[in-house]
Design a protein around this motif. Structure first.
Motif, PDB file in Angstrom:
ATOM      1  N   LYS A 135      26.602  38.158  55.456  1.00  0.00           N
ATOM      2  CA  LYS A 135      27.853  38.794  55.014  1.00  0.00           C
ATOM      3  C   LYS A 135      28.202  38.322  53.600  1.00  0.00           C
ATOM      4  CE  LYS A 135      32.576  39.486  56.724  1.00  0.00           C
ATOM      5  NZ  LYS A 135      33.376  38.443  56.082  1.00  0.00           N
ATOM      6  N   ASN A 182      25.850  39.948  51.227  1.00  0.00           N
ATOM      7  CA  ASN A 182      26.168  41.375  51.047  1.00  0.00           C
ATOM      8  C   ASN A 182      27.372  41.554  50.129  1.00  0.00           C
ATOM      9  OD1 ASN A 182      24.089  42.188  52.642  1.00  0.00           O
ATOM     10  ND2 ASN A 182      25.344  42.485  54.488  1.00  0.00           N
ATOM     11  N   GLU A 183      28.404  40.746  50.338  1.00  0.00           N
ATOM     12  CA  GLU A 183      29.590  40.832  49.472  1.00  0.00           C
ATOM     13  C   GLU A 183      29.214  40.502  48.042  1.00  0.00           C
ATOM     14  OE1 GLU A 183      32.866  39.611  52.913  1.00  0.00           O
ATOM     15  OE2 GLU A 183      32.329  38.168  51.349  1.00  0.00           O
ATOM     16  N   ASN A 184      28.355  39.482  47.893  1.00  0.00           N
ATOM     17  CA  ASN A 184      27.909  39.115  46.544  1.00  0.00           C
ATOM     18  C   ASN A 184      27.155  40.269  45.895  1.00  0.00           C
ATOM     19  OD1 ASN A 184      27.459  36.792  44.522  1.00  0.00           O
ATOM     20  ND2 ASN A 184      25.417  37.675  44.804  1.00  0.00           N
ATOM     21  N   ILE A 221      27.473  43.461  46.309  1.00  0.00           N
ATOM     22  CA  ILE A 221      28.364  44.544  45.845  1.00  0.00           C
ATOM     23  C   ILE A 221      28.932  44.194  44.465  1.00  0.00           C
ATOM     24  CG2 ILE A 221      30.599  45.671  46.322  1.00  0.00           C
ATOM     25  CD1 ILE A 221      29.843  45.294  49.372  1.00  0.00           C
ATOM     26  N   ARG A 262      31.164  36.677  42.051  1.00  0.00           N
ATOM     27  CA  ARG A 262      32.627  36.634  41.950  1.00  0.00           C
ATOM     28  C   ARG A 262      33.059  35.687  40.820  1.00  0.00           C
ATOM     29  NH1 ARG A 262      36.334  38.329  45.514  1.00  0.00           N
ATOM     30  NH2 ARG A 262      34.773  38.505  47.156  1.00  0.00           N
TER      31      ARG A 262
END
Lengths: 219, 219
Positions: free
Chosen positions: B9, B12-14, B16, B97
């Protein structure tokens, strides 16, 4: 569960296994030390020189960690002591479960000293207790004097710092005094020994440190 | 959720955010490179020599990561280009981020080259895409020839390997041919440039590589 909660859970599970290991080492009079450094600071070379100086009758064993390859175990097996490679796959550190698993067919009561060589990484291994009596951090003269300030956790948690590759001091822009000062800013009173696995400088002091540290366990 | 699910997860967030960064770099004609190595392989020294050779009119900026201290940003700010330190706290790598946050007050349309200096770590940074066009791995002659085999992921993912500190070759037991062979076993055809930030050897080739790589982006 979010990431931080999972990390906590993983570290808690690790701590339970590490405490079990620590108790087993204590019950069997084994000193376990955990060597941590950046890749290429000279952990394996130091262990080669260390094992070479041990009497074959000494009850010493080594667990050596890497992401891939059995290279280090091959280098260290030559000296006739039990050595096992722990290959982590992609994992950036050793954890207590890996140690427990790799100790399964060794008899702890037949050992006096267990040296764990961690994965080359100054960050992640500092968070994983392996049940060791002491962490030992290696810093090489080719790396820069400010590493203790940039990676404070491992320098704070280590009982001893080995300043390695001191034979290269004439050729590198490294201020050993400043490196020691930085290490002691992070960890006042930390023991520091300068060594060179190439020239042999400082190895007697290191062997004495190890002997004195073993005496404290057996006592 | 177990640990592996959480890691997926997080990655995956990274991804995006990294894809968003990549699109912004593309839209603004910015080449972003991500420098990765063990602690002390000479990333900051190389960047000092790199910025020193850049014309002040060039639109270059640097983001430099460390767990603690602003030391690297201080070293690099001297050359007059925009430089920001990313201090990760305990985190062992930069993520997309952090990059997004630190770019917030820079105008990408005014940049042509963004150099990211990752945290000194050969393992974890290889898993985190930062939207860069190319990863560049540094291996120093003081580290041992088998690092590409022991840490294959980062050598596989890097477009270029810089073999650093070649001025030390006479003083270290390092076989540069074997190191290159190992790197190309993991990553056939990988580009390799030998450099020394001390003697200046190879820096022209590195500057040419960077120029040619920038030309590919603008085209």
């Amino acid at each position: 569960m979010n990431r931080i909660a999972v990390e906590k859970k993983v570290l808690n599970e690790n701590q339970i296994l590490a405490d079990e290991l620590r108790e087993r080492y204590r019950a069997n009079g084994v000193l376990c030390v955990n060597l941590i450094s950046a890749p290429g600071s000279g952990k394996t070379a130091l262990l080669e020189r260390t094992l070479e100086r041990m009497d074959r009758a000494e009850r010493v064993a080594v667990l050596t960690g890497d992401l891939q390859t059995e290279n280090d175990a091959r280098r260290l097996a030559k000296f006739g002591f039990p050595v096992k490679q722990i290959t982590t796959g992609g994992t950036c550190h050793l954890d207590a479960r890996m140690i427990t698993r790799h100790l399964a067919d060794w008899k702890l009561e037949e050992l006096e000293l267990l040296i764990v060589e961690n994965v080359g990484n100054l960050v992640c291994p500092s968070s994983y207790d392996l049940g060791e009596a002491a962490k030992i951090v290696l810093l090489s003269t080719t790396e820069g004097e400010d590493k203790p300030l940039k990676y404070p956790s491992i320098f704070f948690k280590s009982e001893l710092m080995l300043l390695t590759k001191i034979d290269l001091l004439p050729y590198v822009p490294f201020d050993a005094g400043l490196a020691r000062e930085n290490a002691r800013r992070v960890h006042p009173g930390m023991e520091i020994i300068d060594v060179s696995s190439t020239s042999g400088a400082g190895l007697d002091l290191w062997m004495e440190w190890l002997k004195a540290r073993r005496a404290r366990v057996v006592a």
